[in-house]
Motif scaffolding. Structure first.
Motif, short mmCIF file in Angstrom:
data_model
loop_
_atom_site.label_atom_id
_atom_site.label_comp_id
_atom_site.label_asym_id
_atom_site.label_seq_id
_atom_site.Cartn_x
_atom_site.Cartn_y
_atom_site.Cartn_z
N LEU A 28 0.78 -1.29 -0.04
CA LEU A 28 -0.03 0.08 0.01
C LEU A 28 0.87 1.22 -0.02
O LEU A 28 0.39 2.45 -0.29
CB LEU A 28 -0.85 0.04 1.26
CG LEU A 28 -1.96 -1.22 1.12
CD1 LEU A 28 -2.68 -0.97 2.37
CD2 LEU A 28 -2.91 -1.07 0.00
N ALA A 29 2.15 1.10 0.35
CA ALA A 29 2.98 2.21 0.33
C ALA A 29 3.56 2.50 -0.88
O ALA A 29 3.90 3.89 -1.28
CB ALA A 29 4.18 2.04 1.33
N LEU A 30 3.67 1.71 -1.98
CA LEU A 30 4.12 2.41 -3.28
C LEU A 30 3.19 3.21 -4.08
O LEU A 30 3.64 4.13 -4.58
CB LEU A 30 4.48 0.79 -4.01
CG LEU A 30 5.03 1.04 -5.34
CD1 LEU A 30 6.50 1.63 -4.97
CD2 LEU A 30 5.12 -0.11 -6.04
N PRO A 78 8.89 8.29 3.35
CA PRO A 78 8.57 7.07 4.16
C PRO A 78 8.00 6.07 3.23
O PRO A 78 7.91 4.68 3.56
CB PRO A 78 7.48 7.79 5.12
CG PRO A 78 7.78 9.09 5.40
CD PRO A 78 8.49 9.48 3.54
N CYS A 79 7.14 6.70 2.21
CA CYS A 79 6.25 5.54 1.50
C CYS A 79 7.29 4.54 0.68
O CYS A 79 7.10 3.40 0.70
CB CYS A 79 5.40 6.37 0.58
SG CYS A 79 3.99 6.76 1.19
N PHE A 80 8.45 5.32 0.10
CA PHE A 80 9.52 4.63 -0.36
C PHE A 80 10.35 3.68 0.45
O PHE A 80 10.73 2.59 0.18
CB PHE A 80 10.69 5.44 -1.41
CG PHE A 80 10.05 5.82 -2.60
CD1 PHE A 80 10.05 4.76 -3.58
CD2 PHE A 80 9.95 7.18 -3.07
CE1 PHE A 80 9.65 5.10 -4.95
CE2 PHE A 80 9.43 7.52 -4.61
CZ PHE A 80 9.42 6.50 -5.24
N GLY A 81 10.52 4.00 1.78
CA GLY A 81 11.00 3.40 2.63
C GLY A 81 10.13 2.20 3.03
O GLY A 81 10.92 0.92 3.10
N PHE A 82 9.01 2.15 3.42
CA PHE A 82 8.29 1.20 3.58
C PHE A 82 8.07 0.22 2.37
O PHE A 82 7.88 -1.07 2.42
CB PHE A 82 6.91 1.45 4.09
CG PHE A 82 6.85 2.09 5.54
CD1 PHE A 82 7.42 1.40 6.49
CD2 PHE A 82 6.47 3.32 5.80
CE1 PHE A 82 7.33 1.90 7.73
CE2 PHE A 82 6.65 3.83 7.01
CZ PHE A 82 7.12 3.17 8.29
N ALA A 83 7.84 0.85 1.27
CA ALA A 83 7.66 -0.19 0.16
C ALA A 83 8.78 -1.01 -0.35
O ALA A 83 8.53 -2.14 -0.60
CB ALA A 83 7.19 1.00 -1.16
N PHE A 84 9.98 -0.57 -0.09
CA PHE A 84 11.29 -1.29 -0.51
C PHE A 84 11.92 -1.77 0.93
O PHE A 84 13.08 -2.36 0.86
CB PHE A 84 12.08 -0.46 -1.20
CG PHE A 84 11.63 -0.01 -2.51
CD1 PHE A 84 11.49 -1.14 -3.38
CD2 PHE A 84 11.26 1.30 -2.82
CE1 PHE A 84 11.08 -0.85 -4.78
CE2 PHE A 84 10.77 1.35 -4.13
CZ PHE A 84 10.73 0.57 -4.86
N HIS A 85 11.11 -1.85 2.32
CA HIS A 85 11.75 -2.31 3.48
C HIS A 85 13.00 -1.79 3.86
O HIS A 85 13.80 -2.39 4.32
CB HIS A 85 11.84 -3.97 3.10
CG HIS A 85 10.59 -4.65 3.02
ND1 HIS A 85 9.58 -4.81 3.70
CD2 HIS A 85 10.31 -5.18 1.84
CE1 HIS A 85 8.55 -5.84 3.31
NE2 HIS A 85 9.15 -5.93 2.13
N LEU A 86 13.12 -0.40 3.70
CA LEU A 86 14.42 0.24 4.08
C LEU A 86 14.10 0.98 5.61
O LEU A 86 14.90 1.07 6.36
CB LEU A 86 14.41 1.39 3.10
CG LEU A 86 14.81 1.07 1.76
CD1 LEU A 86 14.88 2.08 0.85
CD2 LEU A 86 16.11 0.06 1.57
N LEU A 87 12.79 1.13 5.92
CA LEU A 87 12.41 1.24 7.40
C LEU A 87 11.76 0.34 7.98
O LEU A 87 11.34 -0.42 7.76
CB LEU A 87 11.36 2.56 7.00
CG LEU A 87 11.92 3.84 6.40
CD1 LEU A 87 10.67 4.84 6.35
CD2 LEU A 87 13.06 4.44 7.13
#
Length: 87
Positions: A28-30, A78-87
């Motif tokens: 959903l973050a992407l 934050p959305c890119f971080g959550f989408a690619f498991h960086l956060l």
């Protein structure tokens, strides 16, 4: 601490668990990241366009572009971080 090559076991297993909330969060973050990226580009464009205008400018003219840029960054990073498991 040296180990023989015959004693080293390398294994990797990857699977997607649909019940895992992190997977749904990244899914959903992407779209949020895709929505935030044009705001970042628009913020840079508005900033460059307003700062390059000739004539008298008010203080709000200097603020609107960076505000759009910061809103876009606040959504996209934050959305890119959550989408690619960086956060």
């Amino acid at each position: 601490m040296y180990q023989e090559a015959s004693t080293v076991i390398l294994a990797g297993v990857a699977h997607v668990d649909p019940n895992e909330p992190a997977d749904w969060l990244s899914f959903l973050a992407l779209p949020g990241a895709v929505f935030g990226l044009p705001l970042v580009i628009a913020g840079v464009g508005v900033t460059a366009a307003i700062w390059g205008m000739k004539g008298r400018k008010k203080w709000g003219d200097y603020v609107i572009g960076p505000v759009i840029l910061l809103v876009g960054l606040a959504i996209a990073v934050p959305c890119f971080g959550f989408a690619f498991h960086l956060l």
